[in-house]
Scaffold this motif. Structure first.
Motif, PDB file in Angstrom:
ATOM      1  N   TRP A 268       0.826  -1.204   0.000  1.00  0.00           N
ATOM      2  CA  TRP A 268       0.000   0.000   0.000  1.00  0.00           C
ATOM      3  C   TRP A 268       0.865   1.261   0.000  1.00  0.00           C
ATOM      4  CZ3 TRP A 268      -4.598   1.644  -1.200  1.00  0.00           C
ATOM      5  CH2 TRP A 268      -5.040   2.882  -0.728  1.00  0.00           C
TER       6      TRP A 268
ATOM      7  N   LEU B 292       1.302   4.292  -2.879  1.00  0.00           N
ATOM      8  CA  LEU B 292       1.103   5.712  -2.599  1.00  0.00           C
ATOM      9  C   LEU B 292       2.312   6.533  -3.048  1.00  0.00           C
ATOM     10  CD1 LEU B 292      -0.544   5.706   0.948  1.00  0.00           C
ATOM     11  CD2 LEU B 292      -1.655   6.026  -1.260  1.00  0.00           C
TER      12      LEU B 292
ATOM     13  N   TYR C 174       2.106   6.648  -6.940  1.00  0.00           N
ATOM     14  CA  TYR C 174       0.741   6.657  -7.469  1.00  0.00           C
ATOM     15  C   TYR C 174       0.517   7.649  -8.612  1.00  0.00           C
ATOM     16  CZ  TYR C 174      -4.254   7.609  -7.603  1.00  0.00           C
ATOM     17  OH  TYR C 174      -5.535   7.819  -8.019  1.00  0.00           O
TER      18      TYR C 174
ATOM     19  N   LEU D 257      -6.930   6.647  -2.481  1.00  0.00           N
ATOM     20  CA  LEU D 257      -5.734   7.132  -3.163  1.00  0.00           C
ATOM     21  C   LEU D 257      -5.775   8.650  -3.336  1.00  0.00           C
ATOM     22  CD1 LEU D 257      -5.361   4.394  -5.928  1.00  0.00           C
ATOM     23  CD2 LEU D 257      -3.892   4.715  -3.934  1.00  0.00           C
ATOM     24  N   THR D 258      -6.958   9.150  -3.680  1.00  0.00           N
ATOM     25  CA  THR D 258      -7.105  10.597  -3.867  1.00  0.00           C
ATOM     26  C   THR D 258      -6.844  11.342  -2.561  1.00  0.00           C
ATOM     27  OG1 THR D 258      -8.746  10.246  -5.617  1.00  0.00           O
ATOM     28  CG2 THR D 258      -8.695  12.425  -4.578  1.00  0.00           C
TER      29      THR D 258
ATOM     30  N   GLU E  74      -5.126  10.259   0.126  1.00  0.00           N
ATOM     31  CA  GLU E  74      -3.732  10.150   0.559  1.00  0.00           C
ATOM     32  C   GLU E  74      -2.810  11.002  -0.305  1.00  0.00           C
ATOM     33  OE1 GLU E  74      -2.386   8.867   3.164  1.00  0.00           O
ATOM     34  OE2 GLU E  74      -4.271   8.085   3.959  1.00  0.00           O
ATOM     35  N   SER E  75      -3.104  11.079  -1.599  1.00  0.00           N
ATOM     36  CA  SER E  75      -2.289  11.918  -2.474  1.00  0.00           C
ATOM     37  C   SER E  75      -2.431  13.390  -2.107  1.00  0.00           C
ATOM     38  CB  SER E  75      -2.694  11.697  -3.939  1.00  0.00           C
ATOM     39  OG  SER E  75      -2.444  10.382  -4.348  1.00  0.00           O
TER      40      SER E  75
END
Length: 267
Positions: free
Chosen positions: A56, A60, A63, A106-107, A109-110
């Motif tokens: 994971w 990240l 990504y 993902l969005t 965390e980014s």
């Protein structure tokens, strides 16, 4: 066993033992009574629809929204409403989840990687959604300490810290969550207790409108209303769809019966 395409390591992570357990295991091993235990591991496998496997955290780090950062294949799909989705098989400590859309995670965390100072704000909104008064109060009290620290830094001619103060925390709007405020989150979750707390601290609602119990609970938590007249009233904040918390309450109904049209949720 498949390995992570980014770091080439097995798709597991090591669980750190509790300090007390670690001390007991070390003592037992040194006394010769028992061998040192093997470190406990759990799965950490994000299997993308292109076939690549990642840890994971490795995903990240590398990504990209629409393409696999390893093989370059398209991994995003388009839903019926036109939104994008990224499906994968996620195997971690919680078990195996198949065909899971991880794009929202993902969005987020980014975004937080780019703006780490907003992690606290998003945690605050999550507590508002959960109705966790104690956690909300702890964050607000920590925010008071942060503001004091910032003042000291400025007195020393240093750059102020990037911590978020109480006023900004109370009025924060989530840029990747439809610009919802804490009051929107509380209304959506049906948490009247959180709504009362936010109204007390971040609105100009007449204090005579508050039930006595609200003041008693606030006093027990060690919080009180400061000067609000020169600050944005949380009731006026609108989400990305142009809706105030009262507009949302009207749509939801239920626990908000008797609230709309009274001024509690609108100016």
């Amino acid at each position: 066993m498949a390995t992570c395409v980014a770091c080439q390591q097995p798709l597991v992570i090591r669980l750190e033992p509790d300090e007390d357990d670690e001390n007991l295991d070390t003592a037992a091993a040194s006394s010769g009574k028992a061998p040192a235990p093997e470190p406990e591991t759990v799965p950490d496998d994000v299997h993308l629809n292109c076939g690549c496997h990642f840890h994971w955290d490795c995903l990240l780090e590398a990504y990209e929204i629409t393409q696999c950062p390893s093989c370059g294949k398209e991994i995003a799909a388009t839903a019926s409403d036109g939104s994008q989705q990224v499906f994968c098989h996620l195997h971690n400590e919680g078990g195996l989840q198949e065909d899971l859309d991880i794009l929202p995670l993902l969005t987020e965390e980014s975004y937080l990687k780019a703006y780490p100072e907003e992690r606290k704000c998003r945690a605050f909104l999550e507590f508002c959604r959960e109705g966790d008064i104690k956690a909300i109060t702890n964050m607000l009290q920590d925010g008071d300490d942060d503001e004091d620290d910032d003042d000291e830094e400025m007195e020393d001619n240093e750059q102020p810290g990037r911590e978020v103060g109480v006023d900004a925390l109370l009025r924060y709007q989530d840029p990747i969550g439809d610009m919802q405020s804490g009051l929107h989150a509380a209304v959506q979750a049906g948490s009247r207790e959180v709504a009362w707390l936010l109204l007390l601290l971040a609105s100009n609602l007449d204090l005579l409108e508050f039930p006595l119990q609200v003041f008693q609970e606030a006093e027990a938590l060690g919080i009180m209303r400061g000067i609000t007249e020169d600050k944005t009233d949380i009731r006026s904040l609108k989400d990305a769809n142009g809706k105030t918390a009262e507009d949302l309450a009207k749509e939801i109904g239920g626990v908000w019966a008797g609230w709309t049209g009274t001024g509690r949720l609108s100016i």
